[in-house]
Design a protein around this motif. Sequence first.
Motif, mmCIF file in Angstrom:
data_model
loop_
_atom_site.group_PDB
_atom_site.id
_atom_site.type_symbol
_atom_site.label_atom_id
_atom_site.label_comp_id
_atom_site.label_asym_id
_atom_site.label_seq_id
_atom_site.Cartn_x
_atom_site.Cartn_y
_atom_site.Cartn_z
ATOM 1 N N UNK A 1 0.967 -1.177 0.076
ATOM 2 C CA UNK A 1 0.027 -0.164 -0.256
ATOM 3 C C UNK A 1 0.671 1.308 -0.060
ATOM 4 N N UNK A 2 2.034 1.322 -0.887
ATOM 5 C CA UNK A 2 2.850 2.246 -1.092
ATOM 6 C C UNK A 2 2.698 2.729 -2.566
ATOM 7 N N UNK A 3 2.914 4.199 -2.898
ATOM 8 C CA UNK A 3 3.042 4.646 -4.185
ATOM 9 C C UNK A 3 3.931 3.770 -4.919
ATOM 10 N N UNK A 4 3.867 3.498 -6.258
ATOM 11 C CA UNK A 4 4.519 2.947 -7.194
ATOM 12 C C UNK A 4 4.970 3.622 -8.399
ATOM 13 N N UNK A 5 6.505 3.788 -8.282
ATOM 14 C CA UNK A 5 6.836 4.590 -9.797
ATOM 15 C C UNK A 5 7.634 3.615 -10.402
ATOM 16 N N UNK A 6 7.347 3.511 -11.691
ATOM 17 C CA UNK A 6 8.031 2.263 -12.494
ATOM 18 C C UNK A 6 8.370 2.931 -13.644
ATOM 19 N N UNK A 7 9.838 2.577 -14.039
ATOM 20 C CA UNK A 7 10.395 2.828 -15.505
ATOM 21 C C UNK A 7 11.447 1.464 -15.605
ATOM 22 N N UNK A 8 10.983 0.932 -16.544
ATOM 23 C CA UNK A 8 11.701 -0.374 -16.926
ATOM 24 C C UNK A 8 12.246 -1.321 -15.758
ATOM 25 N N UNK A 9 13.476 -1.234 -15.718
ATOM 26 C CA UNK A 9 13.960 -2.421 -14.785
ATOM 27 C C UNK A 9 13.918 -1.575 -13.414
ATOM 28 N N UNK A 10 13.434 -0.503 -13.148
ATOM 29 C CA UNK A 10 13.440 0.086 -11.659
ATOM 30 C C UNK A 10 12.114 0.480 -11.204
ATOM 31 N N UNK A 11 11.942 0.030 -10.042
ATOM 32 C CA UNK A 11 10.725 0.198 -9.432
ATOM 33 C C UNK A 11 10.772 0.870 -7.977
ATOM 34 N N UNK A 12 10.532 2.427 -7.961
ATOM 35 C CA UNK A 12 10.605 3.018 -6.755
ATOM 36 C C UNK A 12 9.192 3.496 -6.089
ATOM 37 N N UNK A 13 9.322 4.580 -5.416
ATOM 38 C CA UNK A 13 8.182 5.229 -4.902
ATOM 39 C C UNK A 13 7.693 6.516 -5.389
ATOM 40 N N UNK A 14 8.562 7.015 -5.972
ATOM 41 C CA UNK A 14 8.575 8.492 -6.721
ATOM 42 C C UNK A 14 9.120 8.455 -7.874
ATOM 43 N N UNK A 15 8.955 9.394 -8.877
ATOM 44 C CA UNK A 15 9.633 9.757 -10.014
ATOM 45 C C UNK A 15 11.062 10.134 -9.809
ATOM 46 N N UNK A 16 11.257 11.014 -8.715
ATOM 47 C CA UNK A 16 12.316 11.576 -8.494
ATOM 48 C C UNK A 16 13.404 10.240 -8.130
ATOM 49 N N UNK A 17 12.933 9.369 -7.526
ATOM 50 C CA UNK A 17 13.794 8.208 -7.186
ATOM 51 C C UNK A 17 14.088 7.201 -8.402
#
Length: 283
Positions: free
Chosen positions: A254-270
């Motif tokens: 239940x946390x935000x998901x920011x995904x780009x290819x092989x990276x999955x973090x919580x924010x776009x900045x991360x």
Amino acid sequence: MRVARVVDGRASSDGDGVKLTRVLEPELAALIDPFLLFDEFRSDTAADYIDGFPPHPHRGFETVTYMMAGRMRHGDNKGNHGDLSPGSVQWMTAARGIVHEEMPQQEQGLMWGFQLWVNLPAAHKMDDPAYQDIAPERIPEVQRANGVQARVVAGSFAGDDGTPVHGPVRGRPTQPTYLDLTVPAGQTFHWTAPAGHTVLVHGIEGEFGVGPDAAPLRPHRMAILRASDTASVLRVQAGDTPGRFLLIAGRPLREPVAHYGPFVMNTREEVMQAVQDYQAGRF
């Protein structure tokens, strides 16, 4: 437990042209939390898999590779090496960053397996990377009197005497369950899901009815179920022939998901920071 959604896999490719069936992808993250992606690769045509998955990065989650047939070699920039043989599992925690490759160790024959991505909570995304290479003989098997058989990769499964048998993967933050189940024709499988966990049922062989409404399950199809706030029972009914399926469950983050290819973090900045760190050789 009731089925929230049924997803059919679609033809796709990854790595250096490896043909596969993509069943789940990060766009479904809110529904399948804590899971992110699920692929099946299966072909006895060498051209479909021979170029494998050359070196590539990951950050922020775990990858789980379960081999059914064929052999893959794992290597990464942390010095780890492993041989994925039939029945084996690789549970890799990318965490703050790892660069790895998975390459075929055969030039012909059937290559068949599954890969699951499991998200990590924000508090663990920048942990040190870790790696578990689990040989087939380390995965316990349980058989019930009605003929149901289970290989227990993660979590636990009880036989008829009620004693739980635990899989070799333990201590993960999402409290995962990963079972490979075979059910005789006409038999019913029951399993009590932990309170609040997301449950995935993926068809391998045969046909099943899942849940009280008997949602149809067949190979390359996945049923997504949501457990209630209390422990709830999953019911899977086999059809006229024996069948096999994967049962995968985990605690939602239940946390935000920011995904780009092989990276999955919580924010776009991360995510942007992950890209910069990889390009600068800091993985």
